[in-house]
Design a protein around this motif. Structure first.
Motif, PDB file in Angstrom:
ATOM      1  N   GLY A  28      34.737  27.581  41.749  1.00 50.88           N
ATOM      2  CA  GLY A  28      35.773  27.908  42.713  1.00 50.88           C
ATOM      3  C   GLY A  28      35.288  28.111  44.141  1.00 50.88           C
ATOM      4  O   GLY A  28      36.091  28.269  45.049  1.00 50.88           O
ATOM      5  N   ILE A  29      33.978  28.142  44.327  1.00 52.09           N
ATOM      6  CA  ILE A  29      33.483  28.288  45.704  1.00 52.09           C
ATOM      7  C   ILE A  29      32.617  27.080  46.073  1.00 52.09           C
ATOM      8  O   ILE A  29      32.117  26.378  45.197  1.00 52.09           O
ATOM      9  CB  ILE A  29      32.680  29.596  45.921  1.00 52.09           C
ATOM     10  CG1 ILE A  29      31.444  29.648  45.015  1.00 52.09           C
ATOM     11  CG2 ILE A  29      33.557  30.824  45.718  1.00 52.09           C
ATOM     12  CD1 ILE A  29      30.447  30.721  45.390  1.00 52.09           C
ATOM     13  N   CYS A  52      28.288  35.942  47.081  1.00 54.05           N
ATOM     14  CA  CYS A  52      29.183  36.926  47.714  1.00 54.05           C
ATOM     15  C   CYS A  52      29.656  36.414  49.069  1.00 54.05           C
ATOM     16  O   CYS A  52      30.826  36.562  49.438  1.00 54.05           O
ATOM     17  CB  CYS A  52      28.481  38.278  47.858  1.00 54.05           C
ATOM     18  SG  CYS A  52      26.954  38.224  48.809  1.00 54.05           S
ATOM     19  N   VAL A  53      28.729  35.771  49.806  1.00 56.57           N
ATOM     20  CA  VAL A  53      29.061  35.256  51.134  1.00 56.57           C
ATOM     21  C   VAL A  53      30.195  34.242  51.021  1.00 56.57           C
ATOM     22  O   VAL A  53      31.222  34.330  51.704  1.00 56.57           O
ATOM     23  CB  VAL A  53      27.822  34.571  51.777  1.00 56.57           C
ATOM     24  CG1 VAL A  53      28.167  33.971  53.133  1.00 56.57           C
ATOM     25  CG2 VAL A  53      26.659  35.547  51.903  1.00 56.57           C
ATOM     26  N   GLN A  54      29.999  33.291  50.119  1.00 54.08           N
ATOM     27  CA  GLN A  54      30.938  32.190  49.995  1.00 54.08           C
ATOM     28  C   GLN A  54      32.266  32.635  49.366  1.00 54.08           C
ATOM     29  O   GLN A  54      33.327  32.179  49.742  1.00 54.08           O
ATOM     30  CB  GLN A  54      30.283  31.072  49.181  1.00 54.08           C
ATOM     31  CG  GLN A  54      30.713  29.678  49.584  1.00 54.08           C
ATOM     32  CD  GLN A  54      30.488  29.386  51.055  1.00 54.08           C
ATOM     33  OE1 GLN A  54      29.428  29.679  51.596  1.00 54.08           O
ATOM     34  NE2 GLN A  54      31.502  28.837  51.724  1.00 54.08           N
ATOM     35  N   THR A  55      32.180  33.559  48.378  1.00 54.37           N
ATOM     36  CA  THR A  55      33.406  34.027  47.723  1.00 54.37           C
ATOM     37  C   THR A  55      34.284  34.775  48.714  1.00 54.37           C
ATOM     38  O   THR A  55      35.503  34.614  48.746  1.00 54.37           O
ATOM     39  CB  THR A  55      33.061  34.942  46.529  1.00 54.37           C
ATOM     40  OG1 THR A  55      32.224  34.211  45.630  1.00 54.37           O
ATOM     41  CG2 THR A  55      34.311  35.382  45.788  1.00 54.37           C
ATOM     42  N   SER A  56      33.653  35.584  49.539  1.00 54.73           N
ATOM     43  CA  SER A  56      34.411  36.322  50.537  1.00 54.73           C
ATOM     44  C   SER A  56      35.132  35.349  51.470  1.00 54.73           C
ATOM     45  O   SER A  56      36.285  35.554  51.837  1.00 54.73           O
ATOM     46  CB  SER A  56      33.485  37.247  51.319  1.00 54.73           C
ATOM     47  OG  SER A  56      34.218  38.013  52.235  1.00 54.73           O
ATOM     48  N   LYS A  57      34.445  34.282  51.829  1.00 58.53           N
ATOM     49  CA  LYS A  57      35.057  33.288  52.727  1.00 58.53           C
ATOM     50  C   LYS A  57      36.099  32.457  51.988  1.00 58.53           C
ATOM     51  O   LYS A  57      37.244  32.353  52.422  1.00 58.53           O
ATOM     52  CB  LYS A  57      33.984  32.317  53.248  1.00 58.53           C
ATOM     53  CG  LYS A  57      33.166  32.862  54.390  1.00 58.53           C
ATOM     54  CD  LYS A  57      32.191  31.799  54.900  1.00 58.53           C
ATOM     55  CE  LYS A  57      31.110  32.480  55.708  1.00 58.53           C
ATOM     56  NZ  LYS A  57      29.940  31.647  55.945  1.00 58.53           N
ATOM     57  N   GLY A 102      39.206  35.130  51.710  1.00 59.75           N
ATOM     58  CA  GLY A 102      39.652  34.863  53.071  1.00 59.75           C
ATOM     59  C   GLY A 102      39.112  35.855  54.089  1.00 59.75           C
ATOM     60  O   GLY A 102      39.726  36.129  55.112  1.00 59.75           O
ATOM     61  N   LYS A 103      37.934  36.408  53.787  1.00 57.87           N
ATOM     62  CA  LYS A 103      37.300  37.369  54.706  1.00 57.87           C
ATOM     63  C   LYS A 103      35.901  36.855  55.053  1.00 57.87           C
ATOM     64  O   LYS A 103      35.489  35.796  54.597  1.00 57.87           O
ATOM     65  CB  LYS A 103      37.179  38.727  54.016  1.00 57.87           C
ATOM     66  CG  LYS A 103      38.511  39.357  53.629  1.00 57.87           C
ATOM     67  CD  LYS A 103      38.281  40.705  52.975  1.00 57.87           C
ATOM     68  CE  LYS A 103      39.604  41.304  52.483  1.00 57.87           C
ATOM     69  NZ  LYS A 103      39.386  42.581  51.793  1.00 57.87           N
ATOM     70  N   ASN A 104      35.191  37.631  55.813  1.00 59.41           N
ATOM     71  CA  ASN A 104      33.804  37.275  56.132  1.00 59.41           C
ATOM     72  C   ASN A 104      32.941  38.519  55.987  1.00 59.41           C
ATOM     73  O   ASN A 104      32.265  38.928  56.915  1.00 59.41           O
ATOM     74  CB  ASN A 104      33.698  36.768  57.568  1.00 59.41           C
ATOM     75  CG  ASN A 104      34.290  35.385  57.714  1.00 59.41           C
ATOM     76  OD1 ASN A 104      33.707  34.405  57.268  1.00 59.41           O
ATOM     77  ND2 ASN A 104      35.460  35.317  58.318  1.00 59.41           N
ATOM     78  N   VAL A 105      32.998  39.119  54.812  1.00 59.07           N
ATOM     79  CA  VAL A 105      32.305  40.395  54.638  1.00 59.07           C
ATOM     80  C   VAL A 105      30.789  40.232  54.703  1.00 59.07           C
ATOM     81  O   VAL A 105      30.088  41.061  55.265  1.00 59.07           O
ATOM     82  CB  VAL A 105      32.724  41.070  53.314  1.00 59.07           C
ATOM     83  CG1 VAL A 105      31.907  42.336  53.076  1.00 59.07           C
ATOM     84  CG2 VAL A 105      34.209  41.385  53.340  1.00 59.07           C
ATOM     85  N   PHE A 106      30.291  39.128  54.133  1.00 61.13           N
ATOM     86  CA  PHE A 106      28.835  38.975  54.026  1.00 61.13           C
ATOM     87  C   PHE A 106      28.312  37.765  54.798  1.00 61.13           C
ATOM     88  O   PHE A 106      29.018  36.786  54.991  1.00 61.13           O
ATOM     89  CB  PHE A 106      28.431  38.811  52.555  1.00 61.13           C
ATOM     90  CG  PHE A 106      28.844  39.955  51.675  1.00 61.13           C
ATOM     91  CD1 PHE A 106      28.137  41.147  51.697  1.00 61.13           C
ATOM     92  CD2 PHE A 106      29.948  39.838  50.833  1.00 61.13           C
ATOM     93  CE1 PHE A 106      28.520  42.209  50.885  1.00 61.13           C
ATOM     94  CE2 PHE A 106      30.336  40.894  50.010  1.00 61.13           C
ATOM     95  CZ  PHE A 106      29.620  42.082  50.040  1.00 61.13           C
ATOM     96  N   ALA A 110      34.719  38.889  45.901  1.00 61.39           N
ATOM     97  CA  ALA A 110      33.319  38.973  46.349  1.00 61.39           C
ATOM     98  C   ALA A 110      32.598  40.151  45.718  1.00 61.39           C
ATOM     99  O   ALA A 110      31.382  40.136  45.552  1.00 61.39           O
ATOM    100  CB  ALA A 110      33.258  39.072  47.873  1.00 61.39           C
ATOM    101  N   ALA A 111      33.361  41.172  45.343  1.00 61.44           N
ATOM    102  CA  ALA A 111      32.742  42.360  44.759  1.00 61.44           C
ATOM    103  C   ALA A 111      32.231  42.102  43.346  1.00 61.44           C
ATOM    104  O   ALA A 111      31.446  42.876  42.811  1.00 61.44           O
ATOM    105  CB  ALA A 111      33.746  43.516  44.759  1.00 61.44           C
ATOM    106  N   GLU A 112      32.689  41.011  42.752  1.00 62.10           N
ATOM    107  CA  GLU A 112      32.190  40.711  41.411  1.00 62.10           C
ATOM    108  C   GLU A 112      31.512  39.354  41.321  1.00 62.10           C
ATOM    109  O   GLU A 112      31.341  38.795  40.245  1.00 62.10           O
ATOM    110  CB  GLU A 112      33.326  40.824  40.395  1.00 62.10           C
ATOM    111  CG  GLU A 112      34.564  40.027  40.735  1.00 62.10           C
ATOM    112  CD  GLU A 112      35.779  40.482  39.921  1.00 62.10           C
ATOM    113  OE1 GLU A 112      36.420  39.611  39.332  1.00 62.10           O
ATOM    114  OE2 GLU A 112      36.043  41.705  39.864  1.00 62.10           O
TER     115      GLU A 112
END
Lengths: 603, 234
Positions: free
Chosen positions: B42-43, B154-159, B163-167, B197-199
């Motif tokens: 999925g990413i 985590c970087v890619q999942t957040s993006k 839909g965020k850019n946490v990492f 991203a947390a998982e």
């Protein structure tokens, strides 16, 4: 206080986050460093997540979050510089400035650092002082420079005698010398500007690609991809906007040939790029200029302006309807990896210089997703000459499979270091005698990502099917310790790995550590197999050319200088000679506040 | 509407893939497990761990990024490739600080599971014992960089998913590390415990608080079945 400067700089680049490199390099220069508050401001202005701005800044060694001195002295610590006394020069600087490398003087005036090859191996030891290059340093000269800087002298004022050719140009004013030692038929030949370009626009792009195929021109950066084919792919790729990029990021330790082309033959380069724009149908051209060559930027920009005035760039070039092309300079900021074409594209897009996943290849989706042709400085120059004189003319120079000439940057233990334009097919022996090398023990061909070869291979030829090289040649005489040299080059790769993939990030550290143990006399026979297997895994599994070649200093010396290793390693007796019990105990001893009773060195 | 199939071979076995699939995806559908760490369904594939490196017509390529092409011959489960994979796993263990016996992720950790699958009981390379930071500022999630393998999930999942850019990553080479989109720490970001991203973390570097031992050690995912068996026994 910085708000104004930051918003001004960001708006100069239209608050465009893909121009992040320009924004952060400009600000780094103006502010001395980009702190957390500044990062927030840049992020806000450009609409980027702050961590992305931080990511870019943290990647390039010329950029930093910490504020540095008004003047940053970067001493080149390349192998060749070290061979010529760079370590003593460093001591002089440290002593005079009263700081160690990595520190800034208390008055905030001067920061002292080390940096890998700055492209001045022919006039080593050298240093980069802000953007000013200082060459051929002696202890006395270094002392004078340090004292001047301590007294508040600006970097530019350190240049006393100007170099030859355009180095003396008002827009360059550099003490760098060209050191062109041998001129050939292609690059450093007598010629008239723009004859190739004028010939090109009379032809169709397809017929130019045909000319390039006839010439059998291959990329001069080292990989040797046929230029005609690359341009045909880029031309036929889907996309309205296309991009031509010149890779002027020659960072391979020991290379400095592009420096001379940029200084003396930049119009030939621009001509080649413009032909490239015509052939692939690109309107955007970018020169990625390594940060170390920032001293040439104003001069090059002026040359571009003159070309615009002469309608050699811009709209309807030379009256050719619909032929629009322009070139901008993208300055790098100290990252070897950006010489890798997809990293270079990342950097041009304002990102950290990570290589990109392939496919898609740059010819399909490169700069900002546009079909992009990335070529070496020398390749573009060759194209312009081919258009002037014909593919057949070019194909007859050099060897059958490797036509044309190759610029070699020769340095190290030879009397005449400099740039040599040889025809392909020249042997190492010929090259050594021409450059005045004596008592040669080893030659580094193609920089550390190439091979360190010994006498048995000196009859080999420089060409694509024997010794392929981007042009870095370093000569070592019999007094040199080849393994120490290999170790310095491994250090370089550890420093310059982008860290994206596991084998290159972690493997090079392990390779370096093991070689270091061997050099220190703590190696054992089993280490040789360890190095070989580990090196092969790094080569096999790495994501880009850096990791795929970074074990070469070790693997090529294991092959060509096995005896040097064998003389140092001990038989495996079940004990690990690299283990230092006193070092291992030192932390516990510090906590305890006393020395170990059993393992006390003075026991 | 039948999608066009692409025929190719993995270790001599004929496989049918679909247009747009990667080698890893097509293999998975055919019940062939290609070991991987940085890949997550999925990413956007990252291609950074290099564990899934296979040979495609003799050339090393990552199966997670390489699209299937008609007629290619892929080598996956060979002695040579297995050796390189084990070396990469070893490198990941020694470059960080992985203490499986104290780690909340033990049993659910993909790195640990891969090591067991490959029969690695101790890495052959010397431990580097780097100094790495912890970030426990967020009420629901903590970061333990000791375990981070820089896989980018985590970087890619957040993006891609949240839909965020946490990492994002900062630094380069051995100094490269995970960073968060805040001046200070994770608490300053907009991450939520419900974010994917947390998982996304394959190891114990990003852990949700307060659920560490909900499933006891010994009854966890890879305590029961080796990693990859879910694909092989489909």
């Amino acid at each position: 206080m910085n708000d104004k400067i930051i918003s001004q700089v960001c708006s100069t680049y239209n608050n465009n986050k893909t121009r992040m490199m320009d924004i952060v390099t400009t600000l780094n220069k103006q502010l001395g460093g980009i702190d957390d508050e500044s990062i927030d401001l840049i992020a806000k202005a450009t609409g980027s997540p702050r961590v992305l701005v931080e990511s870019t800044i943290s990647f390039y060694s010329f950029l930093s979050k910490d504020k540095k001195g008004d003047v940053v002295v970067r001493l080149c610590n390349d192998v060749v510089d070290n061979m010529q006394g760079a370590k003593e020069i460093k001591e002089v600087f440290e002593q005079e400035l009263g700081i160690k490398c990595g520190e800034t003087t208390e008055d905030g005036k001067v920061t002292l650092e080390e940096t890998p090859c700055i492209g001045m191996c022919d006039q080593a030891p050298a240093a980069l002082i802000n953007e000013t290059v200082v060459t051929s340093l002696t202890k006395d000269k270094a002392k004078q420079v340090a004292q001047d800087l301590k007294g508040g002298a600006a970097a530019e004022t350190l240049v006393k005698d100007l170099g030859d050719g355009n180095n003396a140009n008002d827009l360059v004013k550099s003490m760098v010398n060209n050191n062109v030692k041998k001129k050939g038929e292609v690059i450093f030949a007598d010629r008239e500007d723009n004859v190739g370009l004028k010939a090109a626009i009379e032809k169709t792009p397809e017929s130019i690609i045909e000319d390039l195929k006839i010439s059998k021109l291959r990329g001069r950066g080292g990989a040797g991809f046929p230029t005609g084919l690359k341009w045909a792919f880029t031309r036929s790729a889907d996309g309205d906007n296309k991009t031509v990029i010149c890779n002027a990021d020659e960072g391979e330790p020991g290379t400095f040939k592009d420096r001379v082309i940029l200084t003396e033959e930049c119009n030939l380069l621009f001509e080649g790029m413009t032909i490239g724009g015509y052939v692939i149908g690109a309107e955007t051209g970018i020169i990625y200029l390594r940060g170390e060559y920032a001293y040439l930027k104003v001069f090059l920009e002026d040359a571009l302006d003159k070309r615009r005035e002469a309608n050699l760039l811009g709209k309807n070039i030379l009256g050719k309807d619909g032929f629009n092309f322009d070139i901008r300079i993208q300055l790098g900021a100290g990252a070897y990896i950006c010489g890798e074409e997809s990293s270079l594209i990342s950097s041009c897009e304002g990102l950290r210089g990570d290589p990109k996943t392939r496919p898609p290849f740059p010819a399909q989706k490169g700069y900002l997703q546009t079909p992009t042709a990335v070529n070496n400085v020398e390749t573009f120059c060759s194209v312009a000459r081919i258009l002037e004189k014909g593919g057949v003319w070019f194909a007859e120079i050099g060897t059958e499979a490797s036509p044309g000439t190759k610029l070699l940057s020769i340095s190290g233990d030879c009397d005449n270091p400099g740039v040599y334009e040889f025809e392909f097919g020249v042997t190492i022996n010929d090259m050594l005698s021409e450059s005045g090398a004596k008592d040669t023990k080893a030659v580094l061909v193609g920089g550390p990502s190439g091979q360190i070869i010994g006498k048995d291979d000196f009859d080999k030829a420089i060409c694509y099917d024997d010794l392929a090289t981007g042009g870095a040649i370093v000569v070592f005489n019999s007094t040199r310790d080849i393994l120490k040299i290999a170790l310095e080059y491994m250090e370089f790769f550890v420093e310059e790995s982008c860290g994206y993939c596991t084998p290159c990030r972690a493997g090079n550290v392990l390779l370096r550590n093991c070689l270091e143990n061997i050099v220190e006399g703590k190696g054992q026979t089993t280490d040789l197999k360890y190095l070989e297997e580990l090196g092969e895994s790094v080569q096999f599994s790495s994501r880009c050319g850096l990791g795929q070649t970074s074990p070469n200093p070790i693997l090529s010396t294991l092959k060509n200088f096995k005896a040097d290793y064998e003389a140092l390693v001990k038989e495996d007796d079940g004990f690990n000679p690299a283990f230092d019990i006193n070092k291992a105990l030192s932390v516990a001893e510090d906590i305890q506040g006393r020395k170990s009773v059993i393992f006390n060195e003075n026991h | 509407m039948s999608e066009k199939t692409i025929k190719f071979k993995i270790d001599g076995k004929e496989i049918q893939g679909k247009v747009g699939q990667t080698i890893l995806e097509a293999a998975e559908e055919a019940g062939i497990y290609i070991p991987r760490l940085c890949h997550l369904k999925g990413i956007t594939p990252h291609g950074s761990c290099r564990v899934c490196t296979v040979k495609v017509n003799g050339r090393p390529q990552t199966a997670c990024t390489q699209p299937v092409v008609e007629g290619i011959e892929v080598e996956n489960d060979t002695e040579e490739i297995t050796e390189h994979r084990k070396n990469i796993i070893d490198m990941l263990f020694v470059e960080g600080n992985h203490f499986c016996m104290f780690c909340q992720k033990s049993g659910n950790c993909e790195l640990q599971a891969l090591a067991y699958r490959f029969g690695i009981l101790a890495p052959k390379y010397p431990y580097q014992f780097p100094k790495r930071e912890l970030d426990a500022t967020h009420p629901d999630i903590f970061i333990d960089k000791n375990c981070c393998i820089l896989c980018g999930r985590c970087v890619q999942t957040s993006k891609d998913i949240d839909g965020k850019n946490v990492f994002e990553f900062v630094g380069r080479g051995p100094e490269k590390q995970l960073a968060v989109n805040s001046k200070a720490n994770l608490a300053g970001t907009d991450i939520s415990v419900t974010d994917k991203a947390a998982e996304a973390c394959p190891v114990g570097a990003i852990i949700k608080k307060q659920e560490g031992y909900a499933v006891p050690v010994g009854k966890r995912l890879y305590d029961i079945k080796p990693i990859g068996s879910e694909i092989e026994n489909k």
